[in-house]
Scaffold this motif. Sequence first.
Motif, PDB file in Angstrom:
ATOM      1  N   ARG A 108       0.834  -1.200   0.000  1.00 43.29           N
ATOM      2  CA  ARG A 108       0.000   0.000   0.000  1.00 43.29           C
ATOM      3  C   ARG A 108       0.874   1.257   0.000  1.00 43.29           C
ATOM      4  NH1 ARG A 108      -5.148  -1.787   1.382  1.00 43.29           N
ATOM      5  NH2 ARG A 108      -5.193  -3.846   2.348  1.00 43.29           N
ATOM      6  N   ALA A 179      -3.202  -5.378 -16.121  1.00 43.45           N
ATOM      7  CA  ALA A 179      -3.596  -4.698 -14.893  1.00 43.45           C
ATOM      8  C   ALA A 179      -2.391  -4.104 -14.175  1.00 43.45           C
ATOM      9  CB  ALA A 179      -4.325  -5.672 -13.970  1.00 43.45           C
ATOM     10  N   GLU A 187      -2.464   4.293 -10.421  1.00 43.49           N
ATOM     11  CA  GLU A 187      -3.092   3.316  -9.541  1.00 43.49           C
ATOM     12  C   GLU A 187      -4.543   3.661  -9.242  1.00 43.49           C
ATOM     13  OE1 GLU A 187      -1.957   1.341  -5.244  1.00 43.49           O
ATOM     14  OE2 GLU A 187      -0.375   1.786  -6.694  1.00 43.49           O
ATOM     15  N   LEU A 191      -7.825   1.351 -10.026  1.00 41.35           N
ATOM     16  CA  LEU A 191      -8.786   0.996  -8.984  1.00 41.35           C
ATOM     17  C   LEU A 191     -10.207   1.294  -9.433  1.00 41.35           C
ATOM     18  CD1 LEU A 191      -9.257   0.026  -6.061  1.00 41.35           C
ATOM     19  CD2 LEU A 191      -8.988   2.393  -5.328  1.00 41.35           C
ATOM     20  N   GLY A 194     -11.896  -1.154 -11.786  1.00 40.94           N
ATOM     21  CA  GLY A 194     -12.271  -2.457 -11.251  1.00 40.94           C
ATOM     22  C   GLY A 194     -11.125  -3.413 -11.047  1.00 40.94           C
ATOM     23  N   VAL A 195      -9.877  -2.940 -11.139  1.00 36.30           N
ATOM     24  CA  VAL A 195      -8.719  -3.808 -10.947  1.00 36.30           C
ATOM     25  C   VAL A 195      -8.513  -4.053  -9.453  1.00 36.30           C
ATOM     26  CG1 VAL A 195      -6.223  -4.032 -11.238  1.00 36.30           C
ATOM     27  CG2 VAL A 195      -7.618  -2.991 -13.052  1.00 36.30           C
ATOM     28  N   ASN A 196      -8.365  -5.312  -9.087  1.00 38.92           N
ATOM     29  CA  ASN A 196      -8.036  -5.658  -7.698  1.00 38.92           C
ATOM     30  C   ASN A 196      -6.532  -5.432  -7.518  1.00 38.92           C
ATOM     31  OD1 ASN A 196      -7.575  -6.815  -5.182  1.00 38.92           O
ATOM     32  ND2 ASN A 196      -9.046  -8.463  -5.510  1.00 38.92           N
ATOM     33  N   ILE A 197      -6.165  -4.185  -7.218  1.00 38.51           N
ATOM     34  CA  ILE A 197      -4.757  -3.813  -7.230  1.00 38.51           C
ATOM     35  C   ILE A 197      -3.952  -4.558  -6.165  1.00 38.51           C
ATOM     36  CG2 ILE A 197      -5.185  -1.556  -8.253  1.00 38.51           C
ATOM     37  CD1 ILE A 197      -4.978  -0.315  -5.524  1.00 38.51           C
ATOM     38  N   THR A 198      -4.571  -4.821  -5.013  1.00 42.93           N
ATOM     39  CA  THR A 198      -3.844  -5.537  -3.956  1.00 42.93           C
ATOM     40  C   THR A 198      -3.506  -6.950  -4.392  1.00 42.93           C
ATOM     41  OG1 THR A 198      -4.937  -4.235  -2.230  1.00 42.93           O
ATOM     42  CG2 THR A 198      -3.920  -6.311  -1.563  1.00 42.93           C
ATOM     43  N   LEU A 199      -4.470  -7.654  -4.964  1.00 46.17           N
ATOM     44  CA  LEU A 199      -4.250  -9.026  -5.413  1.00 46.17           C
ATOM     45  C   LEU A 199      -3.187  -9.085  -6.499  1.00 46.17           C
ATOM     46  CD1 LEU A 199      -5.009 -12.036  -5.477  1.00 46.17           C
ATOM     47  CD2 LEU A 199      -6.793 -11.451  -7.141  1.00 46.17           C
ATOM     48  N   ILE A 200      -3.267  -8.192  -7.487  1.00 49.16           N
ATOM     49  CA  ILE A 200      -2.328  -8.201  -8.606  1.00 49.16           C
ATOM     50  C   ILE A 200      -0.909  -7.928  -8.116  1.00 49.16           C
ATOM     51  CG2 ILE A 200      -1.670  -7.065 -10.753  1.00 49.16           C
ATOM     52  CD1 ILE A 200      -4.110  -8.822 -11.025  1.00 49.16           C
ATOM     53  N   LYS A 201      -0.744  -6.897  -7.310  1.00 52.67           N
ATOM     54  CA  LYS A 201       0.599  -6.537  -6.835  1.00 52.67           C
ATOM     55  C   LYS A 201       1.203  -7.639  -5.974  1.00 52.67           C
ATOM     56  CE  LYS A 201      -0.639  -2.598  -5.002  1.00 52.67           C
ATOM     57  NZ  LYS A 201      -0.583  -1.292  -4.314  1.00 52.67           N
TER      58      LYS A 201
END
Length: 326
Positions: A108, A179, A187, A191, A194-201
């Motif tokens: 984060r 993504a 970023e 977000l 609809g990108v799950n940024i936490t999951l991808i990173k």
Amino acid sequence: MTTNARSTLLGAILLLAGVIGFALLPGFVGGYGLSMAINFLMFAILATAWAMFSGPSGYVSLATVAFFGIGAYTVAVLGEQLPWGAVLLLSAAIAFLVALLVGLSTLRLRGVYFVIFSFGLAELIRQVVNWYESTQAGSVGRYVFLDITQEQIVWQLTAVLALLFIVGWLIERSRVGFALRMIGDDETVALHCGVNITLIKVLVFSLSAAFMALVGAIVAPRWTYLDPSIAFNPNISFQVLIMALLGGARRLYGPLLGVIPMVLLFEYLSSSFPQLFSILLGITFLAIVYMVPHGVAGLIEGYVQRYRERFPGRRAGENLQKESAL
């Protein structure tokens, strides 16, 4: 054949040629040649794994040596107790889990905050291992006596590098890669899309950490004696960063363009100026950031783009010839 198809075919041919070349190399070079080949392969994997996450995302990580050291110490502790294949898989799994836990709480952060934390993470793990070795194990270092030759190390690193390029190519052309590039561009926009940024990173960060740990595990028998200052040497993280930036971290093949000259340069600097190596490392980093901000890959692509803009008729003529032939 489209441009993308030609690029893919050319990349596959070069990858196959490289794998065959390194697989046959031990039969043509001596001990020093094998040592240099191991260095090339080691840093090629580390820099490419680093760029697989940090290149498109824009997150500059200095935690490379943390996962490299985890792999090395897994071999030091379990190398004589488990089969070699199991040790390698376990080292990658441990690094993946550590990166997963760390990533959930730290990805984060952005910019300089993430850089500082990633550097602190490597130092924290080094101090924890140092404390455990000195207070619980009774000695600071460990001996690694495994019947693994330099030739076998070269072959194993070659296989890992080939696997890394295949995985990186698949990610680059998948929704995950798209993504991740969106996250690197903006970023907030990613977000809202609809990108799950936490999951991808976290997923790509953990995957790159697993490859880094594999490198540490494979090269650990080369040292015979291992302690925290060797396994968690912070210079490794900075060297990987410099190599990736010089080659171009935005392209999967980019770090390779930086590994070859930098391995030779660092080999010369460490042997000729051991007391000044860290200072010269910092000067090299500043010079690359100032003179080649987009890396060698960026320079090549810039020259190609200017050539196409300067001679647009040649490209149009080639397309016309193809259409007439059809």
